[in-house]
Design a protein around this motif. Structure first.
Motif, PDB file in Angstrom:
ATOM      1  N   ILE A 184     -21.344   4.795  69.756  1.00  0.00           N
ATOM      2  CA  ILE A 184     -21.368   4.659  71.214  1.00  0.00           C
ATOM      3  C   ILE A 184     -20.199   5.402  71.833  1.00  0.00           C
ATOM      4  CG2 ILE A 184     -21.142   3.019  73.114  1.00  0.00           C
ATOM      5  CD1 ILE A 184     -22.642   0.987  71.413  1.00  0.00           C
ATOM      6  N   PHE A 185     -19.010   5.238  71.242  1.00  0.00           N
ATOM      7  CA  PHE A 185     -17.835   5.927  71.791  1.00  0.00           C
ATOM      8  C   PHE A 185     -17.998   7.441  71.705  1.00  0.00           C
ATOM      9  CE2 PHE A 185     -13.746   7.995  71.242  1.00  0.00           C
ATOM     10  CZ  PHE A 185     -13.052   7.530  72.353  1.00  0.00           C
ATOM     11  N   VAL A 186     -18.472   7.938  70.569  1.00  0.00           N
ATOM     12  CA  VAL A 186     -18.603   9.387  70.384  1.00  0.00           C
ATOM     13  C   VAL A 186     -19.614   9.961  71.371  1.00  0.00           C
ATOM     14  CG1 VAL A 186     -19.368  11.167  68.780  1.00  0.00           C
ATOM     15  CG2 VAL A 186     -17.866   9.347  67.983  1.00  0.00           C
ATOM     16  N   THR A 187     -20.750   9.301  71.551  1.00  0.00           N
ATOM     17  CA  THR A 187     -21.763   9.833  72.456  1.00  0.00           C
ATOM     18  C   THR A 187     -21.290   9.794  73.905  1.00  0.00           C
ATOM     19  OG1 THR A 187     -22.799   7.633  72.479  1.00  0.00           O
ATOM     20  CG2 THR A 187     -23.694   9.276  70.961  1.00  0.00           C
ATOM     21  N   LYS A 188     -20.665   8.704  74.318  1.00  0.00           N
ATOM     22  CA  LYS A 188     -20.192   8.612  75.700  1.00  0.00           C
ATOM     23  C   LYS A 188     -19.091   9.635  75.972  1.00  0.00           C
ATOM     24  CE  LYS A 188     -21.286   3.900  77.114  1.00  0.00           C
ATOM     25  NZ  LYS A 188     -21.865   4.319  78.405  1.00  0.00           N
ATOM     26  N   ALA A 189     -18.162   9.789  75.034  1.00  0.00           N
ATOM     27  CA  ALA A 189     -17.098  10.777  75.221  1.00  0.00           C
ATOM     28  C   ALA A 189     -17.667  12.194  75.243  1.00  0.00           C
ATOM     29  CB  ALA A 189     -16.056  10.631  74.109  1.00  0.00           C
ATOM     30  N   SER A 190     -18.622  12.486  74.362  1.00  0.00           N
ATOM     31  CA  SER A 190     -19.212  13.822  74.314  1.00  0.00           C
ATOM     32  C   SER A 190     -19.964  14.140  75.604  1.00  0.00           C
ATOM     33  CB  SER A 190     -20.157  13.935  73.120  1.00  0.00           C
ATOM     34  OG  SER A 190     -19.485  13.694  71.901  1.00  0.00           O
ATOM     35  N   VAL A 191     -20.704  13.169  76.121  1.00  0.00           N
ATOM     36  CA  VAL A 191     -21.447  13.392  77.361  1.00  0.00           C
ATOM     37  C   VAL A 191     -20.479  13.598  78.527  1.00  0.00           C
ATOM     38  CG1 VAL A 191     -22.907  12.226  79.048  1.00  0.00           C
ATOM     39  CG2 VAL A 191     -23.550  12.242  76.645  1.00  0.00           C
ATOM     40  N   SER A 192     -19.417  12.815  78.589  1.00  0.00           N
ATOM     41  CA  SER A 192     -18.446  12.980  79.673  1.00  0.00           C
ATOM     42  C   SER A 192     -17.813  14.361  79.650  1.00  0.00           C
ATOM     43  CB  SER A 192     -17.361  11.899  79.565  1.00  0.00           C
ATOM     44  OG  SER A 192     -17.915  10.610  79.663  1.00  0.00           O
ATOM     45  N   LEU A 193     -17.408  14.813  78.474  1.00  0.00           N
ATOM     46  CA  LEU A 193     -16.790  16.132  78.369  1.00  0.00           C
ATOM     47  C   LEU A 193     -17.812  17.229  78.680  1.00  0.00           C
ATOM     48  CD1 LEU A 193     -14.562  15.677  75.190  1.00  0.00           C
ATOM     49  CD2 LEU A 193     -13.978  15.337  77.587  1.00  0.00           C
TER      50      LEU A 193
END
Length: 263
Positions: A122-131
């Protein structure tokens, strides 16, 4: 007497990354404020540069502002200078500063954990989408300012900061390189926004963390602090890109600022 062993529970694998990435991307782009900001990044800089290029009064107090009548590349650099001062930290605040906190406010963490089955995923996907969205906004700013400048004043030669002349082709490459160099400090502020969104939870104060950090760093740069302190700030690359427009190019401070931002 023989002991019977209970069958081991099946290993539950987390959801694949790409479907989760697409889901988070659609969810973020569905927010009205993100759509409005993306539309503004794509339209406002180009319209501003085209309109100012047709006026008699120019923003001569801004770096490269006096050359907006001569070449469209100067208009893109005027937009870049303004974006580095306030625009990019504010954009990262809107995107990354609320991406985790919104789940707290809506109470949807339980459903997300059941669907994804991995807090790390969840953290990786949310951070990747934000960036991804932050990079998209930066690209829209660059594209809009370049198109508006070329439409208003053409792609003529650009006068550098030390008076030397850059041909149209050299100006194009250097302007695009300058926009690319500010990507690193922009991502650094986005990382700060993600941190604020995680630490502050459901509080909307996470939206203000990158903007407040940018304000504090700008105040530090106004003070007579040592050069080492200036170069140690992630925001130093927001200023040192101007060294690309001297002969020879002063790339040392810019490289240090990029490395600091990435770290």
């Amino acid at each position: 007497m023989t002991a019977t062993l209970a069958p081991a529970a099946p290993l539950v694998r987390p959801a694949p990354f790409l479907p989760g990435y697409r889901f988070e991307l659609v969810k973020l782009l569905a927010q009205w404020r993100i759509r409005v900001v993306l539309a503004a990044c794509l339209l406002v800089p180009g319209c501003f540069v085209a309109l100012i290029g047709g006026q008699t009064a120019l923003p001569t107090d801004t770096v490269f502002g006096r050359w907006m009548h001569a070449t469209g590349w100067a208009g893109s650099l005027v937009v870049l200078a303004f974006a580095c001062s306030w625009g990019l930290p504010l954009l990262t605040s809107l995107v990354a500063g609320d991406v985790f906190a919104v789940e707290d406010r809506l109470g949807t963490w339980r459903h997300l954990l059941v669907a994804v089955r991995s807090p790390r995923r969840i953290f990786v996907t949310k951070a990747s989408v934000s960036l991804t969205v932050v990079v998209l906004m930066l690209g829209c700013l660059c594209l809009s300012s370049v198109v508006g400048g070329l439409a208003g004043a053409g792609g003529g030669p650009l006068v550098g900061l030390d008076g030397h002349l850059l041909s149209g082709g050299d100006a194009a490459r250097t302007v695009l390189l300058a926009w690319l160099c500010v990507l690193a400090p922009t991502l650094a502020f986005a990382g700060v926004g993600l941190l604020g969104s995680v630490v502050l939870g459901r509080s909307p104060m996470g939206l203000l963390v990158p903007a407040l950090l940018a304000l504090g760093m700008n105040l530090v740069l106004l003070l007579p602090v040592p050069v080492a302190v200036r170069l140690a700030l992630p925001s130093s690359a927001f200023v040192t890109w101007r060294g690309l427009f001297t002969e020879p190019a002063q790339t040392g401070p810019l490289v240090i600022g990029i490395v600091v931002s990435l770290v």
